[in-house]
Design an enzyme around this catalytic site. Sequence first.
Site, PDB file in Angstrom:
ATOM      1  N   CYS A  78       0.871  -1.281  -0.101  1.00 21.47           N
ATOM      2  CA  CYS A  78      -0.087  -0.065  -0.029  1.00 21.47           C
ATOM      3  C   CYS A  78       0.960   1.217  -0.067  1.00 21.47           C
ATOM      4  O   CYS A  78       1.576   1.596  -0.986  1.00 21.47           O
ATOM      5  CB  CYS A  78      -0.910  -0.100   1.195  1.00 21.47           C
ATOM      6  SG  CYS A  78      -2.456   1.248   0.901  1.00 21.47           S
ATOM      7  N   HIS A 179      -4.065  -4.229  -0.345  1.00 15.06           N
ATOM      8  CA  HIS A 179      -3.746  -4.823   0.936  1.00 15.06           C
ATOM      9  C   HIS A 179      -3.851  -6.359   1.001  1.00 15.06           C
ATOM     10  O   HIS A 179      -4.886  -7.099   1.025  1.00 15.06           O
ATOM     11  CB  HIS A 179      -4.770  -4.309   2.101  1.00 15.06           C
ATOM     12  CG  HIS A 179      -4.487  -2.800   2.356  1.00 15.06           C
ATOM     13  ND1 HIS A 179      -3.806  -2.506   3.629  1.00 15.06           N
ATOM     14  CD2 HIS A 179      -5.052  -1.771   2.096  1.00 15.06           C
ATOM     15  CE1 HIS A 179      -3.887  -1.252   3.573  1.00 15.06           C
ATOM     16  NE2 HIS A 179      -4.697  -0.682   2.687  1.00 15.06           N
ATOM     17  N   GLU A 181      -3.063  -8.061   3.022  1.00 17.12           N
ATOM     18  CA  GLU A 181      -3.788  -8.805   4.476  1.00 17.12           C
ATOM     19  C   GLU A 181      -4.997  -8.827   4.358  1.00 17.12           C
ATOM     20  O   GLU A 181      -5.795  -9.318   5.408  1.00 17.12           O
ATOM     21  CB  GLU A 181      -3.413  -8.227   5.735  1.00 17.12           C
ATOM     22  CG  GLU A 181      -3.689  -6.742   5.983  1.00 17.12           C
ATOM     23  CD  GLU A 181      -3.089  -5.748   5.248  1.00 17.12           C
ATOM     24  OE1 GLU A 181      -3.193  -4.516   5.314  1.00 17.12           O
ATOM     25  OE2 GLU A 181      -2.419  -6.053   4.134  1.00 17.12           O
TER      26      GLU A 181
END
Length: 200
Positions: A78, A179, A181
């Site tokens: 990011c 992202h 995650e």
Amino acid sequence: MTDLALIDAGGANLGSVRYALERLGVEARVVRDAQGLQGAERVILPGVGAAPEAMARLRAQGLIEPLQQLQVPLIGICLGMQLLFEHSEEGDVDCLGMLPGIVRHMTPALGIRVPHMGWNQLVPMRDSALLAGLPERASAYFVHGYAAPVTADTVAACDHGGLFTAVVQSGLRCGAQFHPERSADTGARILRNFLEMSFP
């Protein structure tokens, strides 16, 4: 096991990236200074927030030159990816200069909201082990208002009012604008690929 360094550049996603790695069975050590980079075999630079503050924090931690001189694989996530480029329009700040290009503010238009938030499809641009095992129309989760241009280093792009770099690689230097995650199987695969792939 690979010695994995996770840089604390003040981003709120540090904990979630660490948890995503733990789900892959990988433990990362959090690094807040240049000494912490010693012995690292892979480095992750996550980031959420504004480029000027993130660069100021890296400078205060004495991490600018050590990152620029790093001789092991690095992935920025990011804002961390944006910091790898030469400059950002966000606060008109010079970044790490490890990848060519200027990060620019995304332009709102009819049906195009900025910041870009939500799931969007990755558009493969060239072969890279970073994309190994991903389905043809893989999607990832984005949250950003600034974006890097598509360059020769772009591995995958994304379209939101125009193409921008979603995944980048130049030698040992990699980045993901989305992202991982928060991107389910796509994100887990990208992280695993970064940790396991062979670099030139």
